[in-house]
Design a protein around this motif. Structure first.
Motif: not given
Length: 64
Positions: A49-54, A56-64
């Motif tokens: 999730i943290q990799t996705c946030v960093k 892909e520059q997406k909000p954490e809720e979207e990465c979850r």
């Protein structure tokens, strides 16, 4: 002869009954498995999730 057969049958039934009582229930095994699974996968999931946030520059809720 009948008494012997009856005695043997009672002993066998006694052992088989106590063996099944000692076995954990299916639900208890499922819960134990789920807890072990979460303990192993939880940290991995958070890292992804943290990799996705960093990256892909997406909000954490979207990465979850």
């Amino acid at each position: 002869m009948t008494y012997r057969c009856f005695t043997i049958m009672m002993i066998v039934l006694g052992f088989s009954g106590s063996a099944s009582a000692a076995e954990p229930s299916l639900q208890a095994l499922k819960e134990k498995c789920q807890a072990a699974r979460e303990a192993k996968l939880g940290p991995e999931r958070e890292a992804l999730i943290q990799t996705c946030v960093k990256k892909e520059q997406k909000p954490e809720e979207e990465c979850r």
